[in-house]
Design a protein around this motif. Sequence first.
Motif, short mmCIF file in Angstrom:
data_model
loop_
_atom_site.label_atom_id
_atom_site.label_comp_id
_atom_site.label_asym_id
_atom_site.label_seq_id
_atom_site.Cartn_x
_atom_site.Cartn_y
_atom_site.Cartn_z
N ARG A 121 64.00 25.49 30.01
CA ARG A 121 63.82 26.90 29.61
C ARG A 121 63.10 27.61 30.75
NH1 ARG A 121 61.32 25.60 23.59
NH2 ARG A 121 63.05 24.34 22.84
N PRO A 122 63.77 28.49 31.48
CA PRO A 122 65.17 28.92 31.29
C PRO A 122 66.17 27.90 31.84
CG PRO A 122 64.24 29.99 33.22
CD PRO A 122 63.12 29.22 32.59
N ASP A 123 67.41 28.07 31.41
CA ASP A 123 68.51 27.28 31.94
C ASP A 123 68.60 27.51 33.45
OD1 ASP A 123 71.05 26.23 32.64
OD2 ASP A 123 71.93 26.84 30.73
N PRO A 124 68.72 26.45 34.25
CA PRO A 124 68.86 26.64 35.70
C PRO A 124 70.10 27.43 36.10
CG PRO A 124 68.27 24.37 35.20
CD PRO A 124 68.61 25.03 33.89
N ILE A 125 71.09 27.48 35.20
CA ILE A 125 72.28 28.30 35.43
C ILE A 125 72.22 29.53 34.53
CG2 ILE A 125 74.77 28.45 35.03
CD1 ILE A 125 74.32 27.00 37.51
N TRP A 148 59.41 26.75 33.28
CA TRP A 148 59.24 25.90 34.47
C TRP A 148 59.20 26.71 35.76
CZ3 TRP A 148 63.00 26.53 38.06
CH2 TRP A 148 64.25 27.01 37.63
N ASN A 149 59.82 27.90 35.73
CA ASN A 149 59.92 28.75 36.92
C ASN A 149 58.71 29.65 37.11
OD1 ASN A 149 60.85 30.05 34.50
ND2 ASN A 149 61.53 31.76 35.75
N GLU A 150 57.76 29.59 36.19
CA GLU A 150 56.59 30.47 36.24
C GLU A 150 55.36 29.72 36.72
OE1 GLU A 150 56.34 31.78 32.23
OE2 GLU A 150 58.08 33.11 32.36
N GLY A 151 54.35 30.49 37.14
CA GLY A 151 53.08 29.88 37.52
C GLY A 151 53.22 28.90 38.68
N ASP A 152 52.39 27.86 38.63
CA ASP A 152 52.38 26.90 39.74
C ASP A 152 52.96 25.55 39.34
OD1 ASP A 152 50.44 25.97 38.03
OD2 ASP A 152 48.88 25.75 39.57
N HIS A 153 53.79 25.52 38.31
CA HIS A 153 54.34 24.24 37.83
C HIS A 153 55.12 23.51 38.93
CE1 HIS A 153 53.03 25.34 33.90
NE2 HIS A 153 53.94 26.28 33.72
N LEU A 154 56.04 24.22 39.58
CA LEU A 154 56.84 23.59 40.62
C LEU A 154 55.98 23.24 41.84
CD1 LEU A 154 60.20 25.59 40.60
CD2 LEU A 154 59.67 23.43 39.46
N ALA A 155 55.06 24.13 42.19
CA ALA A 155 54.22 23.89 43.37
C ALA A 155 53.37 22.64 43.18
CB ALA A 155 53.32 25.10 43.62
N ARG A 156 52.84 22.46 41.97
CA ARG A 156 52.01 21.28 41.71
C ARG A 156 52.86 20.01 41.74
NH1 ARG A 156 48.86 22.53 36.31
NH2 ARG A 156 48.13 20.39 36.68
N ALA A 157 54.06 20.08 41.20
CA ALA A 157 54.95 18.91 41.23
C ALA A 157 55.34 18.56 42.66
CB ALA A 157 56.20 19.18 40.40
N SER A 213 62.29 17.60 38.76
CA SER A 213 63.14 17.50 37.57
C SER A 213 62.32 17.28 36.31
CB SER A 213 64.15 16.36 37.74
OG SER A 213 65.09 16.68 38.73
N ARG A 214 61.23 16.55 36.41
CA ARG A 214 60.39 16.36 35.23
C ARG A 214 59.83 17.68 34.72
NH1 ARG A 214 59.02 11.48 37.93
NH2 ARG A 214 57.21 12.45 38.95
N VAL A 215 59.50 18.59 35.62
CA VAL A 215 59.00 19.90 35.21
C VAL A 215 60.07 20.64 34.41
CG1 VAL A 215 58.09 22.13 36.00
CG2 VAL A 215 57.45 20.03 37.20
N LEU A 216 61.32 20.52 34.83
CA LEU A 216 62.40 21.21 34.13
C LEU A 216 62.71 20.57 32.78
CD1 LEU A 216 62.93 22.25 37.14
CD2 LEU A 216 65.35 22.25 36.51
N TRP A 217 62.74 19.24 32.75
CA TRP A 217 63.38 18.54 31.64
C TRP A 217 62.46 17.83 30.66
CZ3 TRP A 217 68.47 18.91 30.51
CH2 TRP A 217 69.32 19.42 31.50
N ASP A 218 61.22 17.57 31.00
CA ASP A 218 60.43 16.71 30.10
C ASP A 218 59.75 17.47 28.96
OD1 ASP A 218 58.09 17.81 31.13
OD2 ASP A 218 57.43 15.99 32.15
N GLY A 219 59.89 18.81 28.94
CA GLY A 219 59.37 19.58 27.83
C GLY A 219 57.87 19.82 27.86
N VAL A 251 56.15 21.86 29.87
CA VAL A 251 55.72 23.20 30.24
C VAL A 251 56.67 24.24 29.65
CG1 VAL A 251 54.71 22.37 32.40
CG2 VAL A 251 57.03 23.31 32.42
N LYS A 252 56.15 25.43 29.45
CA LYS A 252 56.97 26.56 29.04
C LYS A 252 57.20 27.43 30.27
CE LYS A 252 55.24 26.73 24.28
NZ LYS A 252 54.55 27.56 23.26
#
Length: 218
Positions: free
Chosen positions: A80-84, A135-144, A124-130, A132-133
Amino acid sequence: MTLSVDLFFSFRSPYSYLALPKTLKMVADYDVAVNLRPVYPLAVRVPGFFKKTNPQFARYVVLDSSRVAKHENIPFRFPRPDPIVQDMTTLDVAEHQPYIHRLTRLGAAAQLEGQSLAFTSAISRVLWDGSVKGWNEGDHLARAADAAGFDLAAMDAAIAADPDHYEAVIKGNEEAHAASGHWGVPTFVFANEPFFGQNRIDLLIWRMESKGLTRRTA
């Protein structure tokens, strides 16, 4: 001798994500290197794919991928959101695709560094493991990315400066994927032989053992 396997991977594919735990275990247990090669999802690679395929296809993937995740005890929720960016009622795919272009180019950047499996597993864990709400917001990807040894801001800047360079890497991956003899993801390729699906890793290991694959020593 370390054996080498290509893994063609899509950030939108639930089965690609579900293949990662067994892939990481294979690398930990055996003397094998996995070169993860990101490709764009079928929704982008094959215009109109979802309109041409059986309408039950998407519903079955949702059912089955959730079932596989439960069976394998893998944390799982559709991103969430869908990557596509796609209207799942009409199946129309938007022309502008900010999420999947960024993710796939980041994967290509990690591939150029020879660390695409580690990077993609973390992202991928940030996107798929549920966990985080948004995944594209905040620093979720940066931390991963940081946990995998990457500076996300630096990667984004490099890609913005020369996107065609990373698109060329992705195009090369897609051409090699097509040449392997399969079109779906995840597809593992060893010695020009494709193994499609997250449930083919045991078969892949069996084949590599016939070619000298050995377990790692402690």
